[in-house]
Design a protein around this motif. Structure first.
Motif, PDB file in Angstrom:
ATOM      1  N   LEU A   1     -13.712  22.442  -8.657  1.00 24.64           N
ATOM      2  CA  LEU A   1     -14.447  23.525  -7.997  1.00 24.64           C
ATOM      3  C   LEU A   1     -14.790  23.258  -6.532  1.00 24.64           C
ATOM      4  CD1 LEU A   1     -16.959  24.233 -10.915  1.00 24.64           C
ATOM      5  CD2 LEU A   1     -15.147  25.788 -10.177  1.00 24.64           C
ATOM      6  N   ASN A   2     -14.988  21.986  -6.185  1.00 21.10           N
ATOM      7  CA  ASN A   2     -15.483  21.671  -4.842  1.00 21.10           C
ATOM      8  C   ASN A   2     -14.931  20.318  -4.413  1.00 21.10           C
ATOM      9  OD1 ASN A   2     -16.918  21.267  -2.496  1.00 21.10           O
ATOM     10  ND2 ASN A   2     -18.940  21.226  -3.438  1.00 21.10           N
ATOM     11  N   THR A   3     -13.735  20.342  -3.842  1.00 19.91           N
ATOM     12  CA  THR A   3     -13.039  19.088  -3.525  1.00 19.91           C
ATOM     13  C   THR A   3     -13.739  18.274  -2.443  1.00 19.91           C
ATOM     14  OG1 THR A   3     -11.630  20.315  -1.978  1.00 19.91           O
ATOM     15  CG2 THR A   3     -10.760  19.954  -4.192  1.00 19.91           C
ATOM     16  N   SER A   4     -14.637  18.917  -1.678  1.00 18.45           N
ATOM     17  CA  SER A   4     -15.306  18.192  -0.583  1.00 18.45           C
ATOM     18  C   SER A   4     -16.650  17.594  -0.995  1.00 18.45           C
ATOM     19  CB  SER A   4     -15.504  19.135   0.613  1.00 18.45           C
ATOM     20  OG  SER A   4     -16.316  20.231   0.249  1.00 18.45           O
ATOM     21  N   LEU A   5     -17.044  17.753  -2.263  1.00 20.48           N
ATOM     22  CA  LEU A   5     -18.337  17.230  -2.720  1.00 20.48           C
ATOM     23  C   LEU A   5     -18.362  15.704  -2.651  1.00 20.48           C
ATOM     24  CD1 LEU A   5     -21.145  17.857  -3.991  1.00 20.48           C
ATOM     25  CD2 LEU A   5     -20.037  17.647  -6.229  1.00 20.48           C
ATOM     26  N   GLU A   6     -19.394  15.178  -1.992  1.00 22.97           N
ATOM     27  CA  GLU A   6     -19.574  13.724  -1.886  1.00 22.97           C
ATOM     28  C   GLU A   6     -20.957  13.341  -2.391  1.00 22.97           C
ATOM     29  OE1 GLU A   6     -17.191  11.802  -1.028  1.00 22.97           O
ATOM     30  OE2 GLU A   6     -15.777  13.205  -0.114  1.00 22.97           O
ATOM     31  N   ILE A   7     -21.126  12.063  -2.697  1.00 23.95           N
ATOM     32  CA  ILE A   7     -22.458  11.565  -3.032  1.00 23.95           C
ATOM     33  C   ILE A   7     -23.120  11.096  -1.740  1.00 23.95           C
ATOM     34  CG2 ILE A   7     -23.766   9.775  -4.247  1.00 23.95           C
ATOM     35  CD1 ILE A   7     -21.625  10.003  -6.469  1.00 23.95           C
ATOM     36  N   GLU A   8     -24.197  11.777  -1.364  1.00 19.42           N
ATOM     37  CA  GLU A   8     -24.933  11.418  -0.149  1.00 19.42           C
ATOM     38  C   GLU A   8     -25.597  10.063  -0.327  1.00 19.42           C
ATOM     39  OE1 GLU A   8     -25.794  11.996   3.674  1.00 19.42           O
ATOM     40  OE2 GLU A   8     -24.967  13.677   2.559  1.00 19.42           O
ATOM     41  N   GLY A   9     -26.120   9.835  -1.530  1.00 23.13           N
ATOM     42  CA  GLY A   9     -26.734   8.549  -1.792  1.00 23.13           C
ATOM     43  C   GLY A   9     -27.605   8.554  -3.031  1.00 23.13           C
ATOM     44  N   PHE A  10     -27.828   7.353  -3.548  1.00 22.26           N
ATOM     45  CA  PHE A  10     -28.775   7.149  -4.650  1.00 22.26           C
ATOM     46  C   PHE A  10     -30.111   6.750  -4.026  1.00 22.26           C
ATOM     47  CE2 PHE A  10     -24.620   6.487  -6.448  1.00 22.26           C
ATOM     48  CZ  PHE A  10     -24.690   7.023  -7.719  1.00 22.26           C
TER      49      PHE A  10
END
Length: 256
Positions: free
Chosen positions: A172-181
């Motif tokens: 659905l969203n190929t650009s989704l990244e994890i900003e951080g924990f």
């Protein structure tokens, strides 16, 4: 163009709303234009700013279900440069009503498109579930902040959330990244809290924020006064830690 960040963890009580309220306020005091979207039926981000849901012309429910535009549904908060799209308890029924909508996972993304250029950061406070509204938030977002409580069961649900992020990224969203924990409710005196931080660092390295959010009574008290900690008690550890988090987030995004 502004950055959309979902604040998500399907485990309840980890500090998602506290993070949203206080990070947004700290970003605004750093001169950023910020929008909070309260995507939780409990509406704690709305009440945490002292906003009565009955006073809003439209909430996120009307936007998602009845196609109200987001632009015009914002309400100003007690912090200059910080707006909020509020929530009401009827959002709990939106999951069912969204099922029959065409392209139902992308409703929030379409709503956000017209306002992206008006804000530097848009923070989505997600409910403690991985239902359709949270899927909408992750589909609309550029990245996700995952608050992790510094307690025994903290790491338990992370793999499930990461799997959901992987599925959304692939479909659905190929650009989704994890900003951080983000480690929350941290007490440096407890060996367990330090062990959890070390375990996070071991598994996720630079994806863990350097800033940790301590257990702090002023941070807990502030929402009952309808204020973020930075206005309720600017000198408290809860307020200063969120200011450090805002600066770290701004710095990280400047370098990317």
């Amino acid at each position: 163009m502004g950055k959309i960040i979902a604040i998500a963890n399907q485990k309840g009580g980890v500090g998602k709303t506290t993070t949203t309220i206080n990070l947004a306020a700290s970003l605004a005091t750093q001169g950023k234009k910020v929008l909070i979207i309260d995507a939780d039926p409990q509406a704690n981000a709305t009440s945490g700013y002292g906003i009565d849901p009955r006073s809003m012309q439209a909430s996120i429910y009307e936007c998602l279900v009845d196609d109200y535009p987001l632009d015009g549904s914002q309400v100003p908060t007690c912090i200059a440069g910080l707006d909020l799209i509020g929530s009401r308890i009827d959002l709990a029924g939106a999951e069912i009503e969204l099922i029959n909508k065409p392209d139902r996972e992308n409703v929030l993304r379409r709503l956000l498109d017209p306002v992206k250029d008006k804000y530097d950061f848009m923070l989505i406070d997600c409910s403690p579930s991985l239902g359709l509204i949270t899927v909408n938030a992750l589909t609309a977002a550029d990245s996700v902040i995952i608050p992790v409580q510094a307690e025994y069961f903290a790491l338990e649900g992370i793999s499930k959330l990461l799997n959901t992020v992987r599925i959304i990224k692939s479909r659905l969203n190929t650009s989704l990244e994890i900003e951080g924990f983000l480690l929350t409710m941290y007490d440096a005196r407890l060996r367990l809290a330090n062990q959890i931080y070390e375990e996070l660092k071991t598994h996720f390295g630079d994806m863990v924020f350097n800033t940790v959010i301590p257990r702090n009574i002023r941070l807990s008290e502030a929402p009952s006064h309808g204020l973020p900690a930075i206005l309720y008690d600017p000198e408290s550890r809860g307020a200063t830690s969120h200011t450090l988090l805002a600066k770290e987030l701004i710095s990280n995004n400047r370098n990317r």
